[in-house]
Design an enzyme around this catalytic site. Sequence first.
Site, PDB file in Angstrom:
ATOM      1  N   LYS A 245      30.340  30.822  37.237  1.00  0.00           N
ATOM      2  CA  LYS A 245      31.484  31.741  37.032  1.00  0.00           C
ATOM      3  C   LYS A 245      32.299  31.876  38.316  1.00  0.00           C
ATOM      4  O   LYS A 245      31.808  32.329  39.339  1.00  0.00           O
ATOM      5  CB  LYS A 245      30.990  33.119  36.583  1.00  0.00           C
ATOM      6  CG  LYS A 245      32.111  34.166  36.480  1.00  0.00           C
ATOM      7  CD  LYS A 245      31.608  35.527  35.982  1.00  0.00           C
ATOM      8  CE  LYS A 245      32.690  36.600  36.115  1.00  0.00           C
ATOM      9  NZ  LYS A 245      32.232  37.931  35.695  1.00  0.00           N
ATOM     10  N   ASP A 250      38.001  40.117  40.274  1.00  0.00           N
ATOM     11  CA  ASP A 250      37.920  40.753  38.958  1.00  0.00           C
ATOM     12  C   ASP A 250      38.339  42.217  39.064  1.00  0.00           C
ATOM     13  O   ASP A 250      37.532  43.085  39.407  1.00  0.00           O
ATOM     14  CB  ASP A 250      36.478  40.647  38.419  1.00  0.00           C
ATOM     15  CG  ASP A 250      36.339  41.281  37.041  1.00  0.00           C
ATOM     16  OD1 ASP A 250      37.386  41.570  36.408  1.00  0.00           O
ATOM     17  OD2 ASP A 250      35.198  41.474  36.587  1.00  0.00           O
ATOM     18  N   LYS A 257      39.046  48.372  36.525  1.00  0.00           N
ATOM     19  CA  LYS A 257      37.807  48.917  37.108  1.00  0.00           C
ATOM     20  C   LYS A 257      38.096  50.206  37.879  1.00  0.00           C
ATOM     21  O   LYS A 257      39.216  50.433  38.309  1.00  0.00           O
ATOM     22  CB  LYS A 257      37.198  47.880  38.071  1.00  0.00           C
ATOM     23  CG  LYS A 257      36.556  46.723  37.352  1.00  0.00           C
ATOM     24  CD  LYS A 257      35.727  45.872  38.297  1.00  0.00           C
ATOM     25  CE  LYS A 257      35.075  44.715  37.563  1.00  0.00           C
ATOM     26  NZ  LYS A 257      34.021  45.136  36.614  1.00  0.00           N
ATOM     27  N   ASP A 268      32.892  38.047  42.591  1.00  0.00           N
ATOM     28  CA  ASP A 268      32.702  37.662  41.194  1.00  0.00           C
ATOM     29  C   ASP A 268      32.759  36.145  40.981  1.00  0.00           C
ATOM     30  O   ASP A 268      32.767  35.666  39.848  1.00  0.00           O
ATOM     31  CB  ASP A 268      33.750  38.379  40.317  1.00  0.00           C
ATOM     32  CG  ASP A 268      33.231  38.653  38.923  1.00  0.00           C
ATOM     33  OD1 ASP A 268      31.999  38.612  38.725  1.00  0.00           O
ATOM     34  OD2 ASP A 268      34.054  38.885  38.016  1.00  0.00           O
ATOM     35  N   ASP A 327      37.643  43.551  30.742  1.00  0.00           N
ATOM     36  CA  ASP A 327      36.728  43.434  31.886  1.00  0.00           C
ATOM     37  C   ASP A 327      35.488  42.597  31.544  1.00  0.00           C
ATOM     38  O   ASP A 327      34.717  42.251  32.434  1.00  0.00           O
ATOM     39  CB  ASP A 327      36.319  44.837  32.371  1.00  0.00           C
ATOM     40  CG  ASP A 327      35.741  44.830  33.768  1.00  0.00           C
ATOM     41  OD1 ASP A 327      35.885  43.796  34.452  1.00  0.00           O
ATOM     42  OD2 ASP A 327      35.156  45.849  34.175  1.00  0.00           O
ATOM     43  N   GLU A 329      35.398  39.574  30.997  1.00  0.00           N
ATOM     44  CA  GLU A 329      36.123  38.297  31.069  1.00  0.00           C
ATOM     45  C   GLU A 329      35.208  37.121  31.380  1.00  0.00           C
ATOM     46  O   GLU A 329      35.503  35.986  31.012  1.00  0.00           O
ATOM     47  CB  GLU A 329      37.239  38.402  32.134  1.00  0.00           C
ATOM     48  CG  GLU A 329      36.818  38.131  33.590  1.00  0.00           C
ATOM     49  CD  GLU A 329      35.785  39.094  34.149  1.00  0.00           C
ATOM     50  OE1 GLU A 329      35.652  40.209  33.612  1.00  0.00           O
ATOM     51  OE2 GLU A 329      35.081  38.727  35.120  1.00  0.00           O
ATOM     52  N   ARG A 331      32.311  36.132  30.296  1.00  0.00           N
ATOM     53  CA  ARG A 331      31.742  35.371  29.177  1.00  0.00           C
ATOM     54  C   ARG A 331      32.794  34.474  28.516  1.00  0.00           C
ATOM     55  O   ARG A 331      32.461  33.484  27.897  1.00  0.00           O
ATOM     56  CB  ARG A 331      31.070  36.322  28.178  1.00  0.00           C
ATOM     57  CG  ARG A 331      31.975  37.260  27.444  1.00  0.00           C
ATOM     58  CD  ARG A 331      31.216  38.433  26.869  1.00  0.00           C
ATOM     59  NE  ARG A 331      30.819  39.375  27.907  1.00  0.00           N
ATOM     60  CZ  ARG A 331      30.026  40.420  27.721  1.00  0.00           C
ATOM     61  NH1 ARG A 331      29.539  40.670  26.532  1.00  0.00           N
ATOM     62  NH2 ARG A 331      29.720  41.223  28.711  1.00  0.00           N
TER      63      ARG A 331
HETATM   64  N1  BES Z   1      32.198  41.039  37.185  1.00  0.00           N
HETATM   65  C1  BES Z   1      31.680  42.035  36.344  1.00  0.00           C
HETATM   66  C2  BES Z   1      30.173  42.256  36.505  1.00  0.00           C
HETATM   67  C3  BES Z   1      29.646  42.640  37.849  1.00  0.00           C
HETATM   68  C4  BES Z   1      29.158  43.905  38.058  1.00  0.00           C
HETATM   69  C5  BES Z   1      29.537  41.714  38.865  1.00  0.00           C
HETATM   70  C6  BES Z   1      28.610  44.242  39.270  1.00  0.00           C
HETATM   71  C7  BES Z   1      29.011  42.061  40.102  1.00  0.00           C
HETATM   72  C8  BES Z   1      28.526  43.318  40.282  1.00  0.00           C
HETATM   73  C9  BES Z   1      31.952  41.701  34.881  1.00  0.00           C
HETATM   74  O1  BES Z   1      33.070  40.929  34.645  1.00  0.00           O
HETATM   75  C10 BES Z   1      32.122  42.999  34.152  1.00  0.00           C
HETATM   76  O2  BES Z   1      32.976  43.719  34.509  1.00  0.00           O
HETATM   77  N2  BES Z   1      31.305  43.217  33.133  1.00  0.00           N
HETATM   78  C11 BES Z   1      31.363  44.406  32.351  1.00  0.00           C
HETATM   79  C12 BES Z   1      31.109  44.022  30.900  1.00  0.00           C
HETATM   80  C13 BES Z   1      31.336  45.143  29.925  1.00  0.00           C
HETATM   81  C14 BES Z   1      32.773  45.547  29.901  1.00  0.00           C
HETATM   82  C15 BES Z   1      30.880  44.682  28.559  1.00  0.00           C
HETATM   83  C16 BES Z   1      30.289  45.375  32.844  1.00  0.00           C
HETATM   84  O3  BES Z   1      29.197  44.943  33.170  1.00  0.00           O
HETATM   85  O4  BES Z   1      30.574  46.561  32.935  1.00  0.00           O
HETATM   86 ZN    ZN Z   2      33.662  39.635  36.217  1.00  0.00          ZN
HETATM   87 ZN    ZN Z   3      34.895  42.054  34.516  1.00  0.00          ZN
END
Ligand code: BES
Ligand code: ZN
Ligand code: ZN
Length: 479
Positions: A245, A250, A257, A268, A327, A329, A331
């Site tokens: 990834k 992000d 966020k 990220d 967010d 994104e 996947r």
């Molecule tokens: N990049 C984030 C996940 C992340 C969190 C990476 C902490 C590094 C440290 C990812 O894209 C994300 O934001 N995921 C969301 C998914 C949710 C909206 C289903 C999450 O984990 O909150």
């Molecule tokens: Zn991300």
């Molecule tokens: Zn994200």
Amino acid sequence: MSIILNKDSQLVSKVIICVGEENISAQTSTLIESELFKKSTKDMFTTSSVEDGKVVVTTYLYAEKDLSDEKLREVYCLPIKDMARRKVNSYAICFDGEADCDFIKKSLPLFGEVFGMVTYKFEGYKSVKPPVSETTIEFVCDVAQGEFDQLVAQGLNIAQGVNVARDTINAPSDVITPRAFAELATERGKECGFEVAVYNEKELAEMGFGGLLAVGRGALNETTLAVLKYTGDKPDVPYTAVIGKGVTFDAGGYHLKDTASIGFMKVDMGGAAAALGATCAVAQNKVKANLLTVIPLCENLIGKEAFIPGCVITMLSKKTVEITNTDAEGRLIMADGLHFASEKEEVGRVIDIATLTGATAIIFGGACAAVTTNNSEFLDELQKSSDYCGEKIWQLPMFDKYKDRIMSKIADYCNSPMSKTAGAIAAGMFLREFVNQKPWVHIDIAGITVAMADENYTPPGPIGYGVRLIYNLLNESEG
Ligand code: BES
Ligand code: ZN
Ligand code: ZN
């Protein structure tokens, strides 16, 4: 920094490693029995004496004979850190008594690996650069020069792969843009010996990368795909595909966020960094394996063109996805990467590595990566690599009960479930839909990308997690 072979070191700072209880000299044996040694921490004990008018500082280090390779890495950290603590630039590593030559040979690549990882420093952007001091380690052992150089280099190459990953994670998002990352991969490919193809947005649109392009629509910098190919085995031997990834920043998109988490999101692209670092190490050590590394690269920002909540996108696989959270994104870009790789006939199995869900960080608190799989034998192989290199993994279940989490009323799937529970599993279940039934392991490294504190051979900062896990998986397949 150099690690050189010397049959008889004259250096005044040295460590004497005592391996096992047999074959150690009488002098060391007396020392180990002494109360002072017993009271010393971490099996290390330092003495000083005056020899020929010079102060000689000797550290004794005791290592059991049948240490696992991971324990041996931990042991080797001690003199390297000792050297830094005492601010000496020349240091000798000696073995006590009649240390077994096979043991020394086995340990040389591990020493190179640990040395490269422990001494890593990010140059950074300070206007005044800290002075760099030249360090020499003399290894006093009875190994032929050619073999010595080759064994140490093997470990240093692995560390270099880890450090490539650390450097890219450390770099800010306006430096390591998608294109800059792809250019770095191209450069490293020329140096290490793998091919790199880079696709721009126009080409990706023609190919149908709907998931990747949707995420990158609000970006400042152009979305890119880098495909790295290393053929170290016969060309008809199936390739292992690794998808990393590469979201270089992000912000969360319109599901922006919060203040606490947005500032951290240059990391990220930690999966992309690990995939690149592993490819470099595999190629430099000419590992007998075939590897296809697929790195989707983009930024997830808010912008005039940015994808919006509620829209439906068509993925590379032609499946449709309702965007329930911009967010989630990772996947989307990973699913396109997985489909692209797994569709290829020459690919036998696929791994993906991604900072995918905050849920993983919450479950494991940075102690390990979460894995999901559709093939337990493949996971067993990865587990072997994990046990060997110390990069820990833990499997999460993909029960049918969770299936509703990836369903949408209006499209084939949704990218973010209504339920906030089992988030790391839902992400894995989503990705499984894009692997064309090929053996697959998903590695979620959110939470284990950056170390807060020093631990063994990992200084605080980006860990480079995943490089050695992937490297050893491929190296293991050799036999
Ligand atoms: N990049 C984030 C996940 C992340 C969190 C990476 C902490 C590094 C440290 C990812 O894209 C994300 O934001 N995921 C969301 C998914 C949710 C909206 C289903 C999450 O984990 O909150
Ligand atoms: Zn991300
Ligand atoms: Zn994200």
